[in-house]
Design a protein around this motif. Structure first.
Motif: not given
Length: 343
Positions: A4-33
């Motif tokens: 699963w670490r080869s999936d594009p979403t992993f980059a988003m998850c890694r950024e969030v883990a490094d301190g990025a605000d999850l809200a920055l990704f809300a509504g985007g192409c990696f937001d399954v909602r």
């Protein structure tokens, strides 16, 4: 399944883990909602699978393959439903949530050969952190309600094993189920009791602000003669009421567990549901009722209810686990005893 670490979403998850605000990704192409919301208006059985970006989510290609097998008329094999269940069991729901809107048309088709398998796979993505849960404080609890929480929140579901926000996955699945309530409610009257049970388990996750599902469950309960289905309808009603409080329903559940003419399975389900909707001391009448009715034979039979099988623990059926956790919390825990015996 590929890494699963080869999936594009992993980059988003890694950024969030490094301190990025999850809200920055809300509504985007990696937001399954957002992805699910984008296809709901045109939901149909022949909706192309490539209408959504499966590859953007962990294990997405595997889920796409499973969904294609379940939508086809041929034999899907055991792997298709197993892929969806194993992802949810392993706390990786994002792509499985994406599958929900594609499976609902299959479930709504009474002649589809894979209808039962698709129905069995629907509730998994809409539930998180419920396996083994049998306490009064947490049983039947919805931690994420998309109608009540901000679009960039994921409540206390935390993150999946892939570091994807679990609340987003759950909210996406529940949104799809809620939007397709008109297609799912008729299943409460299906000739097959197992379908009626599973349909109530799915519908219990819907956002039922206008009480359409609760009304359908009440009507179904009044007409139902199968003891296990009556119990399922009572539990589904309690779960919806925990998400959307309704005092008359709480009173109705109290009447059900007190009614000695009611079937034992439904009395037990109503008692458990009522306890989860109230916070006062356990009435002695309820304690006596549950202790008298919840024997080993009935507990094993009630494992047919998905709520009970999910609540079960090592060597302890869900009904008995609920009884112990809710009524006798100081009693010995068989699961703790088992694990202690290994060391």
């Amino acid at each position: 399944m590929r890494d699963w670490r080869s999936d594009p979403t992993f980059a988003m998850c890694r950024e969030v883990a490094d301190g990025a605000d999850l809200a920055l990704f809300a509504g985007g192409c990696f937001d399954v909602r957002a992805v699910v919301a984008g296809i709901l208006p045109e939901l149909r059985r022949d909706l192309p699978l490539d209408a959504v970006p499966w590859g953007n989510f962990p294990h997405g290609p595997d889920v796409r393959k499973a969904v294609a097998a379940l939508r086809a008329d041929g034999e899907p094999g055991e792997d298709a439903p197993r892929v969806l269940w194993s992802l949810c069991a392993n706390d990786s729901r994002a792509a499985a949530a994406l599958a929900v809107p594609f499976l609902i048309p299959v479930v709504a088709d009474p002649d589809h050969p894979h209808r039962a398998a698709a129905l069995d796979a629907l509730p998994g993505p809409a539930r998180a952190r419920h396996l083994g849960v049998a306490s009064r404080a947490e049983f039947l609890l919805h931690r994420t309600d998309p109608a009540r929480h901000a679009p960039d929140g994921h409540d206390d579901y935390g993150y999946e094993v892939t570091a994807y926000p679990a609340g987003w996955s759950v909210a996406a699945a529940r949104t799809a189920i809620t939007a397709n309530t008109p297609a799912l409610v008729p299943l409460l009257n299906d000739p097959d009791p197992a379908v009626r049970v599973d349909a109530s388990y799915v519908l219990a996750t819907a956002a039922d602000l206008d009480r359409v599902v609760r009304t359908a469950l009440a009507g179904g309960f009044a007409a139902e003669r199968d003891p296990m289905v009556r119990a399922a309808f009572a539990l589904a009603t309690a779960e919806i009421t925990r998400a959307h409080p309704h005092p008359p329903t709480v009173a109705w559940l109290r009447e059900r567990w007190r009614d000695e003419a009611e079937v034992p399975e439904a009395r037990l389900a109503a008692a458990i549901g009522w306890l989860c909707l109230t916070d006062g001391p356990v009435p002695e009448e309820l304690r006596r009722t549950v202790d008298a009715l919840a024997d080993d034979e009935r507990a094993h039979a009630m494992e047919a209810l998905p709520w009970m099988s999910a609540a079960s623990g090592t060597g302890e059926p869900g009904l008995l686990r609920c009884r112990r956790c809710m009524l006798h919390p100081d009693g010995p825990d068989p699961e703790t005893i088992f694990w202690n015996s290994l060391f």
